[in-house]
Scaffold this motif. Structure first.
Motif, PDB file in Angstrom:
ATOM      1  N   LYS A 264       0.757  -1.318   0.041  1.00 41.08           N
ATOM      2  CA  LYS A 264       0.041  -0.171   0.036  1.00 41.08           C
ATOM      3  C   LYS A 264       0.723   1.283   0.076  1.00 41.08           C
ATOM      4  CE  LYS A 264      -3.906  -2.118   2.230  1.00 41.08           C
ATOM      5  NZ  LYS A 264      -4.731  -2.279   3.708  1.00 41.08           N
ATOM      6  N   ARG A 265       1.970   1.117   0.704  1.00 37.91           N
ATOM      7  CA  ARG A 265       2.853   2.478   0.667  1.00 37.91           C
ATOM      8  C   ARG A 265       3.307   2.588  -0.720  1.00 37.91           C
ATOM      9  NH1 ARG A 265       6.449   0.668   6.189  1.00 37.91           N
ATOM     10  NH2 ARG A 265       4.587   0.523   7.476  1.00 37.91           N
ATOM     11  N   TRP A 266       4.036   1.388  -1.128  1.00 39.20           N
ATOM     12  CA  TRP A 266       4.399   1.628  -2.527  1.00 39.20           C
ATOM     13  C   TRP A 266       3.442   2.203  -3.538  1.00 39.20           C
ATOM     14  CZ3 TRP A 266       2.952  -0.878  -7.193  1.00 39.20           C
ATOM     15  CH2 TRP A 266       3.723  -0.731  -8.102  1.00 39.20           C
ATOM     16  N   ALA A 267       2.249   1.645  -3.500  1.00 39.28           N
ATOM     17  CA  ALA A 267       1.296   2.062  -4.325  1.00 39.28           C
ATOM     18  C   ALA A 267       1.066   3.736  -4.481  1.00 39.28           C
ATOM     19  CB  ALA A 267      -0.171   1.371  -4.293  1.00 39.28           C
ATOM     20  N   LYS A 268       1.112   4.104  -3.005  1.00 36.76           N
ATOM     21  CA  LYS A 268       0.923   5.468  -2.796  1.00 36.76           C
ATOM     22  C   LYS A 268       1.785   6.291  -3.044  1.00 36.76           C
ATOM     23  CE  LYS A 268       0.047   8.866   1.043  1.00 36.76           C
ATOM     24  NZ  LYS A 268       0.064   8.623   2.566  1.00 36.76           N
ATOM     25  N   HIS A 308      20.325   8.801  -4.597  1.00 43.32           N
ATOM     26  CA  HIS A 308      19.976   9.377  -3.370  1.00 43.32           C
ATOM     27  C   HIS A 308      18.580   9.673  -3.364  1.00 43.32           C
ATOM     28  CE1 HIS A 308      20.470  11.945  -0.096  1.00 43.32           C
ATOM     29  NE2 HIS A 308      19.916  12.936  -0.540  1.00 43.32           N
ATOM     30  N   GLU A 309      18.127  10.370  -4.491  1.00 43.66           N
ATOM     31  CA  GLU A 309      16.640  10.765  -4.470  1.00 43.66           C
ATOM     32  C   GLU A 309      15.781   9.547  -4.366  1.00 43.66           C
ATOM     33  OE1 GLU A 309      17.170  14.595  -7.347  1.00 43.66           O
ATOM     34  OE2 GLU A 309      16.926  12.801  -8.366  1.00 43.66           O
ATOM     35  N   ALA A 310      15.905   8.517  -5.107  1.00 42.77           N
ATOM     36  CA  ALA A 310      15.188   7.367  -4.968  1.00 42.77           C
ATOM     37  C   ALA A 310      15.089   6.905  -3.513  1.00 42.77           C
ATOM     38  CB  ALA A 310      15.453   6.502  -5.902  1.00 42.77           C
ATOM     39  N   LEU A 311      16.193   6.696  -3.045  1.00 36.41           N
ATOM     40  CA  LEU A 311      16.354   5.912  -1.835  1.00 36.41           C
ATOM     41  C   LEU A 311      15.660   7.092  -0.526  1.00 36.41           C
ATOM     42  CD1 LEU A 311      19.764   4.614  -1.669  1.00 36.41           C
ATOM     43  CD2 LEU A 311      17.762   3.335  -1.968  1.00 36.41           C
ATOM     44  N   ALA A 312      15.924   8.260  -0.967  1.00 39.90           N
ATOM     45  CA  ALA A 312      15.166   9.126   0.204  1.00 39.90           C
ATOM     46  C   ALA A 312      13.857   9.179  -0.073  1.00 39.90           C
ATOM     47  CB  ALA A 312      15.772  10.746  -0.111  1.00 39.90           C
ATOM     48  N   ALA A 313      13.309   8.923  -0.975  1.00 40.77           N
ATOM     49  CA  ALA A 313      11.656   8.668  -1.269  1.00 40.77           C
ATOM     50  C   ALA A 313      11.280   7.630  -0.632  1.00 40.77           C
ATOM     51  CB  ALA A 313      11.306   8.901  -2.917  1.00 40.77           C
ATOM     52  N   LEU A 314      11.916   6.313  -1.049  1.00 40.31           N
ATOM     53  CA  LEU A 314      11.702   5.185  -0.620  1.00 40.31           C
ATOM     54  C   LEU A 314      11.652   5.099   0.899  1.00 40.31           C
ATOM     55  CD1 LEU A 314      13.500   3.039  -3.335  1.00 40.31           C
ATOM     56  CD2 LEU A 314      11.079   3.001  -2.644  1.00 40.31           C
ATOM     57  N   GLU A 315      12.747   5.725   1.859  1.00 41.97           N
ATOM     58  CA  GLU A 315      12.646   5.787   3.079  1.00 41.97           C
ATOM     59  C   GLU A 315      11.864   6.691   3.632  1.00 41.97           C
ATOM     60  OE1 GLU A 315      13.645   5.567   6.845  1.00 41.97           O
ATOM     61  OE2 GLU A 315      14.414   4.192   5.443  1.00 41.97           O
ATOM     62  N   ALA A 316      11.234   7.606   2.901  1.00 43.20           N
ATOM     63  CA  ALA A 316      10.054   8.549   3.520  1.00 43.20           C
ATOM     64  C   ALA A 316       9.013   7.731   3.464  1.00 43.20           C
ATOM     65  CB  ALA A 316      10.046   9.667   2.657  1.00 43.20           C
ATOM     66  N   ALA A 317       8.666   6.770   2.598  1.00 46.39           N
ATOM     67  CA  ALA A 317       7.495   5.751   2.479  1.00 46.39           C
ATOM     68  C   ALA A 317       7.753   4.734   3.543  1.00 46.39           C
ATOM     69  CB  ALA A 317       7.301   5.735   1.053  1.00 46.39           C
TER      70      ALA A 317
END
Length: 404
Positions: A264-268, A308-317
């Motif tokens: 669900k977090r991934w879909a969001k 860096h950007e991708a990992l930051a977004a994934l960590e935020a989610a």
């Protein structure tokens, strides 16, 4: 390192007749916990002393030792000894009388020839613990065969399901060897605890094939009960999704989504709720069966982002993810270094310090880890033999005779 407090196994003596990884690393784990470990090597040095040499062509003590040896033999003493020599057997007998554990990853017939089988050892010390590791395990038609880590990755089914389906692929990490060493150390600890209660020694047996089958077991259970006949799918998981390596603008990352909350977090994060109502993605196994679609969507999302950007977004989610690092990157990783996984270990002849990972478990009230550098070949032969009652003249005579 040399002046650190003693560990929880202080007072336990281990004789390490191991070779390569499974036996020696079992003994290393016991040494990290404070045991007095004596590595017994051939007079010219065991073959595993020179695997992946730091300075190719150099001699022992001059940089010729390999990276494998630097990891496997911290906290140990080294003596050179020929257990097949008559005088060498006498030394083994005296050593065993002082020891609690003998570690030897050798086939059963070789143990017997060297006088390291359990009945021979018990003749010298009744409550001795013998920890053995073989390739195939005892009792089957292949018991006397030799084999290394990759053989058992192949025989367990793991290599078949690695890679991209065009050919089997083994892991570069020797997980069968290290897993066997860990199981053997665990069994040895249990045997020491049991001896404390009963006064009895025993044999602890590990097998590389048994370890490989253990690590791969749930896949084999699925095959037996479900007849799935799975084939390799590269980095993509067949049991959940998206779980795969995807490329960013400047590198690669690994994303691993398992369970409904993470999906669900991934879909969001993708900004697309339709994934949650599509029956192809209703649960983990369905998402695994249709994982190519999920991997492609994640790759499309990541391709215009930096790592860096991708990992930051994934960590935020709060989605598990990490960068795919080269070995050189690992050594420079900020988190790895600030946590202190590596310890810098000096060794004669090396061009610098070796980054050695110490005992992989931390204990709140016990001191464990690296106390001393790996030993030079035969560095402690005289010290150990003197402690057994040999004189300096005796030692020189044994050396001349080829026993040590």
């Amino acid at each position: 390192m040399a002046n650190s407090p003693k560990g929880p196994l202080d007072g336990v003596r281990v004789l390490d007749f191991g070779r390569y990884i499974a036996g020696p690393f079992c003994a290393t784990l016991l040494a990290d916990l404070g045991a007095d470990v004596i590595r017994v090597e051939r007079r010219e040095g065991s073959e595993d002393r020179y695997v992946q040499p730091i300075v190719p062509g150099a001699a022992a003590g001059e940089g010729g030792e390999g990276s494998m040896f630097l990891q496997m033999n911290r906290n140990k003493k080294s003596i050179t000894l020929d257990p097949m020599h008559a005088d060498g057997r006498d030394i083994v007998a005296k050593l065993v009388k002082t020891a609690d554990v003998v570690v030897a990853n050798l086939p059963p017939s070789t143990l017997q020839k060297m006088g390291l089988d359990l009945p021979s050892l018990k003749a010298h010390r009744e409550d001795i613990i013998l920890t053995t590791v073989s390739g195939f395990g005892r009792g089957g038609p292949d018991s006397e065969k030799t084999g290394f880590d990759g053989v058992f990755q192949a025989m367990s089914g793991a290599a078949h399901l690695s890679g991209f389906g065009d050919a089997p692929v083994k892991s570069y990490a020797a997980w069968v060897d290290f897993g066997t060493a860990s199981f053997a150390a665990l069994g040895t600890m249990a045997a020491l605890m049991d001896r404390g209660k009963t006064g009895r020694g025993q044999m602890v047996e590990g097998a590389l094939l048994g370890t490989a089958l253990t690590y791969f077991n749930f896949h084999l259970i699925e095959q037996k009960l479900g007849g799935t006949d799975r084939v390799a799918s590269g980095n993509r998981s067949q049991y959940a999704g998206p779980a795969d390596a995807v490329e960013t603008k400047d590198g690669w990352i690994f994303v691993q989504v398992i369970g409904d909350p993470l999906f669900k977090r991934w879909a969001k994060l993708m900004g697309e709720d339709t994934w949650l109502t599509d029956p192809r993605f209703k649960d983990d196994i369905s998402r695994g069966n249709n994982g190519t679609i999920l991997s492609e969507r994640t790759a499309a999302w990541a391709k215009d982002l930096s790592t860096h950007e991708a990992l930051a977004a994934l960590e935020a989610a709060r989605i598990p993810a990490g960068p795919v690092l080269k070995p050189a990157d690992v050594l420079e990783n900020k988190h790895v270094n600030e946590v202190g996984f590596f310890e810098d270990v000096d060794f004669p002849g090396m061009p610098g310090t070796a980054p050695v990972v110490g005992f992989p478990v931390r204990m709140s009230d016990s001191t464990v880890g690296i106390r001393n550098r790996p030993p030079l070949l035969g560095e402690h032969t005289e010290e150990v033999l003197l402690s057994l009652g040999y004189s300096s003249g005796d030692i020189e005579t044994l050396r001349t005779a080829g026993a040590i």
